[in-house]
Scaffold this motif. Structure first.
Motif, mmCIF file in Angstrom:
data_model
loop_
_atom_site.group_PDB
_atom_site.id
_atom_site.type_symbol
_atom_site.label_atom_id
_atom_site.label_comp_id
_atom_site.label_asym_id
_atom_site.label_seq_id
_atom_site.Cartn_x
_atom_site.Cartn_y
_atom_site.Cartn_z
ATOM 1 N N ILE A 1 37.020 -9.297 19.494
ATOM 2 C CA ILE A 1 36.624 -9.057 18.640
ATOM 3 C C ILE A 1 36.173 -7.855 18.320
ATOM 4 O O ILE A 1 36.342 -7.361 19.828
ATOM 5 C CB ILE A 1 34.633 -9.199 18.472
ATOM 6 C CG1 ILE A 1 34.415 -10.733 18.328
ATOM 7 C CG2 ILE A 1 33.653 -8.201 17.325
ATOM 8 C CD1 ILE A 1 33.110 -11.183 18.084
ATOM 9 N N MET B 1 39.237 -4.607 22.197
ATOM 10 C CA MET B 1 38.490 -5.605 22.352
ATOM 11 C C MET B 1 38.078 -6.416 22.957
ATOM 12 O O MET B 1 38.162 -5.804 24.917
ATOM 13 C CB MET B 1 39.007 -6.489 21.419
ATOM 14 C CG MET B 1 39.789 -5.423 20.333
ATOM 15 S SD MET B 1 41.580 -6.537 19.464
ATOM 16 C CE MET B 1 40.222 -7.891 18.459
ATOM 17 N N THR C 1 36.899 -16.310 20.236
ATOM 18 C CA THR C 1 37.983 -15.188 18.961
ATOM 19 C C THR C 1 37.896 -13.442 19.687
ATOM 20 O O THR C 1 37.530 -13.381 20.612
ATOM 21 C CB THR C 1 36.623 -14.862 18.155
ATOM 22 O OG1 THR C 1 36.329 -15.832 17.263
ATOM 23 C CG2 THR C 1 36.451 -13.876 17.448
ATOM 24 N N SER D 1 43.241 -12.857 11.095
ATOM 25 C CA SER D 1 41.581 -11.980 10.575
ATOM 26 C C SER D 1 41.663 -11.978 9.242
ATOM 27 O O SER D 1 42.398 -11.845 8.267
ATOM 28 C CB SER D 1 41.378 -10.309 11.040
ATOM 29 O OG SER D 1 40.493 -10.433 10.149
ATOM 30 N N CYS E 1 42.532 -2.765 19.074
ATOM 31 C CA CYS E 1 41.993 -3.417 17.656
ATOM 32 C C CYS E 1 43.235 -2.811 17.252
ATOM 33 O O CYS E 1 43.784 -1.588 16.732
ATOM 34 C CB CYS E 1 40.882 -2.467 17.564
ATOM 35 S SG CYS E 1 39.415 -2.802 17.535
ATOM 36 N N GLU F 1 34.405 -4.427 13.696
ATOM 37 C CA GLU F 1 33.594 -5.226 14.074
ATOM 38 C C GLU F 1 34.343 -6.721 13.121
ATOM 39 O O GLU F 1 33.406 -8.034 13.143
ATOM 40 C CB GLU F 1 31.739 -6.104 13.745
ATOM 41 C CG GLU F 1 30.773 -5.145 14.243
ATOM 42 C CD GLU F 1 29.444 -4.245 13.511
ATOM 43 O OE1 GLU F 1 29.575 -5.352 12.456
ATOM 44 O OE2 GLU F 1 28.556 -3.976 14.378
ATOM 45 N N GLN G 1 34.954 -13.198 22.169
ATOM 46 C CA GLN G 1 34.080 -14.152 21.790
ATOM 47 C C GLN G 1 34.930 -15.271 22.308
ATOM 48 O O GLN G 1 35.578 -16.119 20.478
ATOM 49 C CB GLN G 1 33.112 -14.000 21.124
ATOM 50 C CG GLN G 1 31.499 -14.336 21.254
ATOM 51 C CD GLN G 1 30.509 -13.658 19.983
ATOM 52 O OE1 GLN G 1 30.794 -13.254 19.237
ATOM 53 N NE2 GLN G 1 29.464 -14.379 20.076
ATOM 54 N N GLU H 1 36.873 -9.385 13.542
ATOM 55 C CA GLU H 1 37.138 -10.885 14.393
ATOM 56 C C GLU H 1 38.663 -11.803 14.307
ATOM 57 O O GLU H 1 38.992 -11.414 12.546
ATOM 58 C CB GLU H 1 36.086 -11.872 14.086
ATOM 59 C CG GLU H 1 34.611 -11.229 14.018
ATOM 60 C CD GLU H 1 33.484 -12.564 14.703
ATOM 61 O OE1 GLU H 1 34.016 -13.134 14.190
ATOM 62 O OE2 GLU H 1 32.315 -12.040 14.083
#
Length: 143
Positions: free
Chosen positions: A104, A96, A102, A119, A85, A109, A99, A111
């Motif tokens: 995350i 992280m 992406t 982001s 992150c 939270e 998904q 993205e």
């Protein structure tokens, strides 16, 4: 004497202006700059997704990035990002997860789009690494 100064200046100019960062800005107060280099053989089953656009791969080899890296084929080349992150101090929840296209951050939270590392709501984008195509089946990611 003046000619000597100009010659020295001309010799130093390439050293001062010859370095390139490839447009990558990794100034992030939360993430340290660890040096590493990893060759990725896309013929191995673990990395075959990199042969196709929009299929990111998470690489968590020891010594590669802080908590690993995400690598993706964008259709126009390859991108690699830190899997930590980028907008907070490193902690237990800094790793992280993927998904789709992406990344995350489980801490807040947030993205991040893997095509550009951005982001919409955060100060720092994903920390980007350099990618070099060694041959058609091997890419090198390094810092």
């Amino acid at each position: 004497m003046n000619a000597t100064k100009y010659i020295i200046l001309l010799l130093l100019l390439p050293l001062l202006f010859g370095c390139s960062n490839d447009g990558i800005n990794n100034n992030n107060r939360y993430l340290p700059n660890y040096g590493f280099s990893v060759d990725i053989n896309m013929e191995l089953p673990l990395y075959t997704n990199l042969q196709f656009t929009g299929n990111p791969v998470y690489i968590d080899q020891a010594g590669v990035g802080i908590t690993g890296i995400f690598v993706m084929n964008t259709g126009g080349g390859y991108v690699a990002y830190e899997a930590t992150c980028p907008n907070q101090e490193i902690s237990e929840c800094s790793g992280m997860f993927l998904q789709g296209i992406t990344a995350i951050c489980p801490c807040d939270e947030a993205e991040y789009n893997l095509f550009n590392g951005q982001s919409t709501e955060k100060e720092f984008p994903l920390k980007q690494y350099r990618v070099e195509v060694v041959n058609p089946s091997v890419i090198r990611v390094f810092n």
